[in-house]
Design an enzyme around this catalytic site. Sequence first.
Site, PDB file in Angstrom:
ATOM      1  N   ASP A  23     -10.266   2.705   2.204  1.00  0.00           N
ATOM      2  CA  ASP A  23     -10.472   2.147   3.548  1.00  0.00           C
ATOM      3  C   ASP A  23     -11.251   3.113   4.447  1.00  0.00           C
ATOM      4  O   ASP A  23     -12.163   2.711   5.177  1.00  0.00           O
ATOM      5  CB  ASP A  23      -9.132   1.816   4.215  1.00  0.00           C
ATOM      6  CG  ASP A  23      -8.493   0.569   3.633  1.00  0.00           C
ATOM      7  OD1 ASP A  23      -9.225  -0.287   3.088  1.00  0.00           O
ATOM      8  OD2 ASP A  23      -7.254   0.443   3.716  1.00  0.00           O
ATOM      9  N   LYS A  74       0.795  -1.233   0.000  1.00  0.00           N
ATOM     10  CA  LYS A  74       0.000   0.000   0.000  1.00  0.00           C
ATOM     11  C   LYS A  74       0.829   1.286   0.000  1.00  0.00           C
ATOM     12  O   LYS A  74       0.447   2.270  -0.626  1.00  0.00           O
ATOM     13  CB  LYS A  74      -0.920   0.020   1.221  1.00  0.00           C
ATOM     14  CG  LYS A  74      -2.055  -0.977   1.175  1.00  0.00           C
ATOM     15  CD  LYS A  74      -2.900  -0.809   2.418  1.00  0.00           C
ATOM     16  CE  LYS A  74      -4.126  -1.667   2.379  1.00  0.00           C
ATOM     17  NZ  LYS A  74      -5.051  -1.364   3.469  1.00  0.00           N
TER      18      LYS A  74
END
Length: 288
Positions: free
Chosen positions: A109, A73
């Site tokens: 997220d 990420k």
Amino acid sequence: MDYQITGHTKLTGLLGSPVAHSISPLMHNESFRHLGLDYVYLCFDVGEENLKTAVEGLKTLGVRGFNCTMPDKTRMCELADRLSPAARMIGAVNTVVNDDGILTGHNTDGVGYMMALKEAGVDVIGKKMTLLGAGGASSAIAVQAALDGVAEIRIFNRKTRSWARGEHLVEEINRNTDCKASLYDLEDLSMLKASLDSSQILTNGTSVGMEPHPEGCLIPDASMLHEGLVVSDIIYNPRETRLMELGREAGCRVLNGLYLLLFQGAEAFRIWTGCEMPVDVIKEKYFR
Ligand code: ATR
């Protein structure tokens, strides 16, 4: 409905390591089929050392987009051509969309977390949040909560490797949003108690309490909590964490991380296809 992969089928997928256990292929492929969209979603086991080559390959192949998970990420932030404002502030990308060879990195997220709260009927806009952890997941939650209008976020973290990340996060939020963010030492239990007393929501954004250590909990006992507090955990394995048990004991509304998982995927799905994921179908099939 009859489904065939053709010469027009668009590819999406997940990069990370490990990825074989992921529920993402199930929820995306089921959603594509349900809506009759000519897309497919596959998993690719790619660690940080191979990420650059993999991303260049996917770009060359003209894939529609992909998700990134651990450990990719942060590195993906440097490899994207553009970043959404949230991904830039968070410093991590979990969703990439390819528009004619331009890769834009997003982070869904935090959006997923805020959508999960909305789905549960929890309104935190203009209110105060106590957040445990300053890692990748917590950063995404803090940034999106601040962008969406949470009034104040108090972040508690150990004075270890992620403390500097926490300081940077708080600076970014205070500079770019109207939310007031601050960082405290997780060991300062009187400060933590004071923060909880004036908060509407407590969010555990750490992995403490996750299998294989479900006994873990950063809140020592139920006396730290009050009835009006929503206790929310990003963990979904186990479905009921020790923190959630303490929340119940104190009479709090409790939520696990299952819907965050669902809605971060729904947001990625929307970015790639322009369509809404049929979340009720997916919930019924995979999130019960
Ligand atoms: P993720 O991307 O899943 O959020 P991460 O970026 O490694 O993972 O962040 C994990 C967070 O959980 C960090 O805030 C981490 O704090 P440390 O840097 O101090 O480890 C926190 N965390 C993990 N284990 C912890 C523990 N036993 N006690 C307190 N915080 C913990």
